[in-house]
Design an enzyme around this catalytic site. Structure first.
Site, PDB file in Angstrom:
ATOM      1  N   ASP A   1     -53.283 -51.021  15.658  1.00  0.00           N
ATOM      2  CA  ASP A   1     -52.335 -52.108  15.419  1.00  0.00           C
ATOM      3  C   ASP A   1     -52.917 -53.142  14.454  1.00  0.00           C
ATOM      4  OD1 ASP A   1     -49.992 -53.533  15.646  1.00  0.00           O
ATOM      5  OD2 ASP A   1     -50.574 -54.538  17.509  1.00  0.00           O
TER       6      ASP A   1
ATOM      7  N   HIS B   1     -50.938 -50.307   5.841  1.00  0.00           N
ATOM      8  CA  HIS B   1     -50.906 -48.930   6.355  1.00  0.00           C
ATOM      9  C   HIS B   1     -51.826 -48.050   5.510  1.00  0.00           C
ATOM     10  CE1 HIS B   1     -47.786 -50.133   9.010  1.00  0.00           C
ATOM     11  NE2 HIS B   1     -46.826 -50.202   8.108  1.00  0.00           N
TER      12      HIS B   1
ATOM     13  N   LEU C   1     -63.974 -31.721  17.082  1.00  0.00           N
ATOM     14  CA  LEU C   1     -63.021 -32.704  17.605  1.00  0.00           C
ATOM     15  C   LEU C   1     -61.563 -32.230  17.505  1.00  0.00           C
ATOM     16  CD1 LEU C   1     -62.537 -35.787  18.427  1.00  0.00           C
ATOM     17  CD2 LEU C   1     -62.139 -36.160  15.995  1.00  0.00           C
TER      18      LEU C   1
ATOM     19  N   ARG D   1     -57.160 -50.790  21.878  1.00  0.00           N
ATOM     20  CA  ARG D   1     -56.090 -51.358  21.059  1.00  0.00           C
ATOM     21  C   ARG D   1     -56.682 -52.420  20.138  1.00  0.00           C
ATOM     22  NH1 ARG D   1     -49.920 -52.617  22.042  1.00  0.00           N
ATOM     23  NH2 ARG D   1     -49.472 -53.374  19.967  1.00  0.00           N
TER      24      ARG D   1
HETATM   25  C1  FPP Z   1     -49.329 -50.645  13.434  1.00  0.00           C
HETATM   26  O1  FPP Z   1     -49.525 -51.782  12.623  1.00  0.00           O
HETATM   27  C2  FPP Z   1     -49.512 -49.398  12.696  1.00  0.00           C
HETATM   28  C3  FPP Z   1     -48.544 -48.456  12.460  1.00  0.00           C
HETATM   29  C4  FPP Z   1     -47.170 -48.598  12.945  1.00  0.00           C
HETATM   30  C5  FPP Z   1     -48.797 -47.250  11.655  1.00  0.00           C
HETATM   31  C6  FPP Z   1     -50.168 -46.629  11.756  1.00  0.00           C
HETATM   32  C7  FPP Z   1     -50.347 -45.707  10.614  1.00  0.00           C
HETATM   33  C8  FPP Z   1     -51.491 -45.552   9.901  1.00  0.00           C
HETATM   34  C9  FPP Z   1     -52.766 -46.202  10.251  1.00  0.00           C
HETATM   35  C10 FPP Z   1     -51.486 -44.744   8.654  1.00  0.00           C
HETATM   36  C11 FPP Z   1     -51.420 -43.270   8.723  1.00  0.00           C
HETATM   37  C12 FPP Z   1     -52.021 -42.605   9.862  1.00  0.00           C
HETATM   38  C13 FPP Z   1     -52.644 -41.391   9.830  1.00  0.00           C
HETATM   39  C14 FPP Z   1     -52.890 -40.733  11.122  1.00  0.00           C
HETATM   40  C15 FPP Z   1     -53.098 -40.723   8.603  1.00  0.00           C
HETATM   41  P1  FPP Z   1     -48.312 -52.819  12.450  1.00  0.00           P
HETATM   42  O2  FPP Z   1     -47.564 -52.431  11.220  1.00  0.00           O
HETATM   43  O3  FPP Z   1     -47.520 -52.853  13.696  1.00  0.00           O
HETATM   44  O4  FPP Z   1     -49.096 -54.163  12.226  1.00  0.00           O
HETATM   45  P2  FPP Z   1     -48.599 -55.641  12.617  1.00  0.00           P
HETATM   46  O5  FPP Z   1     -48.566 -55.675  14.122  1.00  0.00           O
HETATM   47  O6  FPP Z   1     -49.667 -56.497  12.048  1.00  0.00           O
HETATM   48  O7  FPP Z   1     -47.259 -55.836  11.992  1.00  0.00           O
END
Ligand code: FPP
Length: 248
Positions: free
Chosen positions: A22, A39, A133, A190
């Site tokens: 997150d 991201h 893994l 988390r």
């Molecule tokens: C949460 O941060 C993250 C996500 C919804 C997406 C996670 C995806 C990746 C890390 C990229 C691709 C993954 C792989 C497995 C290659 P948020 O957007 O909710 O952050 P915020 O709470 O600050 O808005």
């Protein structure tokens, strides 16, 4: 500075670690960029964490990459995340292969675009004989969805006579979850300073140790994983028993 990696007890490495990644959006905003940039940076954190997990002998690593609720995000962000997934899977397959990593998924994959599914399946096939893994991506996943699906299957099988309702207990129930072949995670991490579970592995974390860090996901690296595991190793897991019972 002594590294957390060197402090780890090699005989107490958790078999299964799950992570709620997150803080990508906030990381991007902090750096004056669009959320999607966060991201993108998050992929670097995934790479480092997967590497670190393999290095210390974690068997299963489950990453919450996209939740059922994430479908409610703006269309452009969803599209950017899907493109990023395709790009990341394609560009990381070689290094996953080198690191002996296997790939699997949990979630309502039918909801994912065909292009993502195709890439995923091809990557899963390429890595299927690896013995290191097991990387599990939770995609279009939510725990309530998973539990509801399990209940539906159990009801169907009970109605058709394949299953005797008298045989239903917690051990049988978990065979109907998408994590049927996995041990429950001993540790759930988390990032981003939020203290929530967000519909992730609700059944499976009944006795997991929870670890929260202020770090935003794009800043998370393998050393942060080792720090979390060090913290975990210094906790007493009682599973409802007393400390004295654990010693005897
Ligand atoms: C949460 O941060 C993250 C996500 C919804 C997406 C996670 C995806 C990746 C890390 C990229 C691709 C993954 C792989 C497995 C290659 P948020 O957007 O909710 O952050 P915020 O709470 O600050 O808005």
């Amino acid at each position: 500075m002594e590294l957390f990696r060197n402090k780890l007890n090699k005989n107490k490495i958790p078999k299964h670690v799950a992570i709620i990644m997150d803080g990508n959006g906030r990381w991007a905003e902090k750096h004056g960029n669009a959320r999607v940039f966060g991201h993108k940076q998050g992929v670097e954190s995934v790479r480092s964490t997967v590497e670190g997990a393999g290095e210390i002998g974690i068997e299963h690593l489950t990453l919450y990459a996209f939740s059922t609720e994430n479908w409610e995000r703006p269309k452009y962000e969803i599209e950017a995340l899907m493109s990023l997934l395709i790009f990341a899977i394609e560009s990381e397959t070689e290094s996953l292969m080198k690191n002996n990593v296997r790939l699997s998924t949990i979630g309502d994959l039918n909801k994912m675009p065909g292009s993502v599914r195709t890439k995923l399946n091809s990557c899963i096939n390429t890595l299927q004989s690896n013995t290191g893994l097991n990387l599990i991506l939770a995609l279009s996943y939510s725990s309530k969805w998973e539990i509801t699906e399990a209940v539906k299957k159990i009801v169907e099988e009970s109605k058709s006579g394949k299953l005797n309702p008298d045989d239903i207990n917690d051990k049988l129930f978990e065979k109907y979850l998408s994590t049927a072949d996995l041990p429950d995670p001993e540790l759930l991490i988390r990032t981003s300073g939020e203290f929530r579970i967000s519909n992730f592995l609700l059944w499976q974390i009944a006795y997991s140790e929870l670890y929260f860090t202020e770090k935003l996901w794009p800043d998370f690296r393998k050393e942060d994983l080792f720090r979390a595991i060090f913290d975990y190793q210094n906790r007493e897991r009682r599973f409802g028993k007393t400390s004295e019972q654990l010693i005897s």
